[in-house]
Design an enzyme around this catalytic site. Structure first.
Site, PDB file in Angstrom:
ATOM      1  N   TYR A 156      -4.622  19.114 -47.531  1.00 34.45           N
ATOM      2  CA  TYR A 156      -4.308  17.709 -47.241  1.00 34.45           C
ATOM      3  C   TYR A 156      -5.176  17.196 -46.089  1.00 34.45           C
ATOM      4  CZ  TYR A 156      -1.357  13.706 -45.849  1.00 34.45           C
ATOM      5  OH  TYR A 156      -0.879  12.463 -45.525  1.00 34.45           O
ATOM      6  N   LYS A 160      -8.058  14.095 -45.943  1.00 37.08           N
ATOM      7  CA  LYS A 160      -7.954  12.923 -45.075  1.00 37.08           C
ATOM      8  C   LYS A 160      -9.192  12.795 -44.185  1.00 37.08           C
ATOM      9  CE  LYS A 160      -4.064  11.504 -46.797  1.00 37.08           C
ATOM     10  NZ  LYS A 160      -4.023  10.302 -47.636  1.00 37.08           N
TER      11      LYS A 160
HETATM   12  N1  LIG Z   1       4.698   9.430 -45.076  1.00 43.03           N
HETATM   13  C1  LIG Z   1       3.972   9.790 -44.027  1.00 43.03           C
HETATM   14  O1  LIG Z   1       4.496  10.244 -43.001  1.00 43.03           O
HETATM   15  C2  LIG Z   1       2.477   9.627 -44.073  1.00 43.03           C
HETATM   16  C3  LIG Z   1       1.736   9.825 -42.904  1.00 43.03           C
HETATM   17  C4  LIG Z   1       0.360   9.683 -42.929  1.00 43.03           C
HETATM   18  C5  LIG Z   1      -0.273   9.312 -44.109  1.00 43.03           C
HETATM   19  N2  LIG Z   1       0.464   9.120 -45.246  1.00 43.03           N
HETATM   20  C6  LIG Z   1      -0.255   8.746 -46.460  1.00 43.03           C
HETATM   21  O2  LIG Z   1       0.258   7.536 -46.953  1.00 43.03           O
HETATM   22  C7  LIG Z   1       0.131   7.507 -48.373  1.00 43.03           C
HETATM   23  C8  LIG Z   1       1.472   7.148 -49.004  1.00 43.03           C
HETATM   24  O3  LIG Z   1       2.430   8.059 -48.542  1.00 43.03           O
HETATM   25  P1  LIG Z   1       3.971   7.934 -48.896  1.00 43.03           P
HETATM   26  O4  LIG Z   1       4.701   8.622 -47.830  1.00 43.03           O
HETATM   27  O5  LIG Z   1       4.306   6.541 -49.231  1.00 43.03           O
HETATM   28  O6  LIG Z   1       3.991   8.867 -50.231  1.00 43.03           O
HETATM   29  P2  LIG Z   1       4.910   8.815 -51.541  1.00 43.03           P
HETATM   30  O7  LIG Z   1       4.816  10.160 -52.157  1.00 43.03           O
HETATM   31  O8  LIG Z   1       6.235   8.243 -51.234  1.00 43.03           O
HETATM   32  O9  LIG Z   1       4.129   7.749 -52.460  1.00 43.03           O
HETATM   33  C9  LIG Z   1       2.907   8.056 -53.059  1.00 43.03           C
HETATM   34  C10 LIG Z   1       2.756   7.196 -54.305  1.00 43.03           C
HETATM   35  O10 LIG Z   1       1.508   7.541 -54.912  1.00 43.03           O
HETATM   36  C11 LIG Z   1       1.703   7.652 -56.305  1.00 43.03           C
HETATM   37  N3  LIG Z   1       0.707   8.560 -56.890  1.00 43.03           N
HETATM   38  C12 LIG Z   1       0.619   9.904 -56.720  1.00 43.03           C
HETATM   39  N4  LIG Z   1      -0.376  10.386 -57.473  1.00 43.03           N
HETATM   40  C13 LIG Z   1      -0.940   9.342 -58.122  1.00 43.03           C
HETATM   41  C14 LIG Z   1      -2.002   9.217 -59.049  1.00 43.03           C
HETATM   42  N5  LIG Z   1      -2.690  10.291 -59.478  1.00 43.03           N
HETATM   43  N6  LIG Z   1      -2.324   7.995 -59.494  1.00 43.03           N
HETATM   44  C15 LIG Z   1      -1.632   6.897 -59.096  1.00 43.03           C
HETATM   45  N7  LIG Z   1      -0.599   6.964 -58.234  1.00 43.03           N
HETATM   46  C16 LIG Z   1      -0.259   8.169 -57.752  1.00 43.03           C
HETATM   47  C17 LIG Z   1       3.107   8.200 -56.461  1.00 43.03           C
HETATM   48  O11 LIG Z   1       3.638   7.969 -57.763  1.00 43.03           O
HETATM   49  C18 LIG Z   1       3.847   7.452 -55.362  1.00 43.03           C
HETATM   50  O12 LIG Z   1       4.380   6.238 -55.819  1.00 43.03           O
HETATM   51  C19 LIG Z   1      -0.416   8.862 -48.788  1.00 43.03           C
HETATM   52  O13 LIG Z   1      -1.830   8.767 -48.951  1.00 43.03           O
HETATM   53  C20 LIG Z   1      -0.090   9.740 -47.598  1.00 43.03           C
HETATM   54  O14 LIG Z   1      -0.978  10.836 -47.483  1.00 43.03           O
HETATM   55  C21 LIG Z   1       1.829   9.265 -45.252  1.00 43.03           C
END
Ligand SMILES: NC(=O)c1ccc[n+]([C@@H]2O[C@H](COP(=O)([O-])OP(=O)(O)OC[C@H]3O[C@@H](n4cnc5c(N)ncnc54)[C@H](O)[C@@H]3O)[C@@H](O)[C@H]2O)c1
Length: 261
Positions: A156, A160
């Protein structure tokens, strides 16, 4: 102040839930027309309905960001409906945990496919359209793990870091065409991704508290606090912001923890 994103046509990947959904709702509330792209078709429809019921404009674009054909169809459907798109948010992402010797080959490939290849495919389709639109803003969802070392998130973190480098390369390549490219690196956000991770641990309550304690204010971030930064970067207020990586982490990444006395 008027609406910040009036006249913008945006594509948001991974917008079916979590942070992506939060960004989609905020973009629509700020006047943008929104392409809600997610692999989960029902979730896409649901978010589109939420936006339209609130008086905004959106289209559901069920697609897998790792498939070139899917992405091309989604981008063309968006342009046919709302005109040339000028904002791209690549937010779709997956977060397997594990150190490098605990990461299987398939898991490694899947993580790079969604997080990094998804950025390549969406940018490749969107950039020619942004040229037609006369410029645009691309925002890639990175993470604090792309810069800072965090334990047990090897694949991961690598994806990033790749997104941050990709954004810098594109920021230079497309500057003369009025296309800005930035990354946002959130710290821990109160989201489904966090809830799933916490629920898998032996002592979920203790794990959640440990996350909150990592932050100078004693609390992880909210989805809306991340979405606000995306609104800014997508807007014309950020016209001289390109190649930047915005930490949205309440100071966690510059925090030198002291022993508690
Ligand atoms: N939640 C955190 O603490 C956090 C922190 C830093 C960065 N992020 C980043 O933010 C982004 C969103 O995170 P989140 O917490 O909302 O995650 P989440 O898992 O709740 O949502 C991710 C979404 O992406 C969709 N998805 C996954 N694979 C896919 C594909 N192949 N094609 C199309 N859609 C796809 C999923 O269906 C889901 O709706 C991610 O890139 C994550 O790495 C999250």
């Amino acid at each position: 102040m008027g609406m910040l994103l009036e006249g913008k046509v945006s594509l948001i990947t991974g917008a079916g839930q979590g942070i992506g959904r939060g960004i989609a709702l905020r973009f629509a509330a700020e006047g943008a027309r929104v392409g809600v792209l997610d692999i989960n078709a029902a979730a896409c429809e649901h978010v589109m309905t939420e936006i339209t019921q609130a008086g905004g404009q959106a289209i559901a674009l069920p697609a897998n960001v790792t498939q070139g054909g899917d992405v091309r169809n989604a981008v063309h459907t968006l342009a046919d409906r709302f005109g040339w798109p000028n904002v791209l948010v690549h937010n779709a992402g997956v977060m397997p945990s594990g150190r490098i010797d605990e990461t299987g080959e398939e898991e490694w490939d899947r993580t790079f496919a969604v997080n990094v290849k998804g950025a390549y495919l969406t940018c490749r389709e969107m950039i020619p359209m942004m040229r037609q639109a006369g410029g645009g803003s691309i925002i890639l969802m990175a993470s604090i793990t792309g810069v800072n070392g965090l334990p047990g998130l090897a694949a991961y973190s690598a994806t990033k870091g790749a997104l941050i480098s990709l954004a810098r390369a594109m920021a230079i390549d497309y500057a003369r065409e009025g296309i800005r490219v930035n990354t946002v690196s959130p710290g821990t956000i109160d989201s489904p991704m966090l809830h799933r991770f916490v629920a898998e641990q032996n002592d979920p309550a203790r794990t959640r508290q440990a996350f909150d304690d990592m932050y100078p204010r004693g609390q992880v971030g909210t989805i809306d606090e991340v979405a606000s930064v995306f609104v800014f970067l997508a807007s014309d207020w950020a016209s001289f912001v390109s190649g930047a990586n915005y930490a949205v982490d309440g100071g966690m990444s510059i925090y030198s923890m002291q022993p508690r006395m």
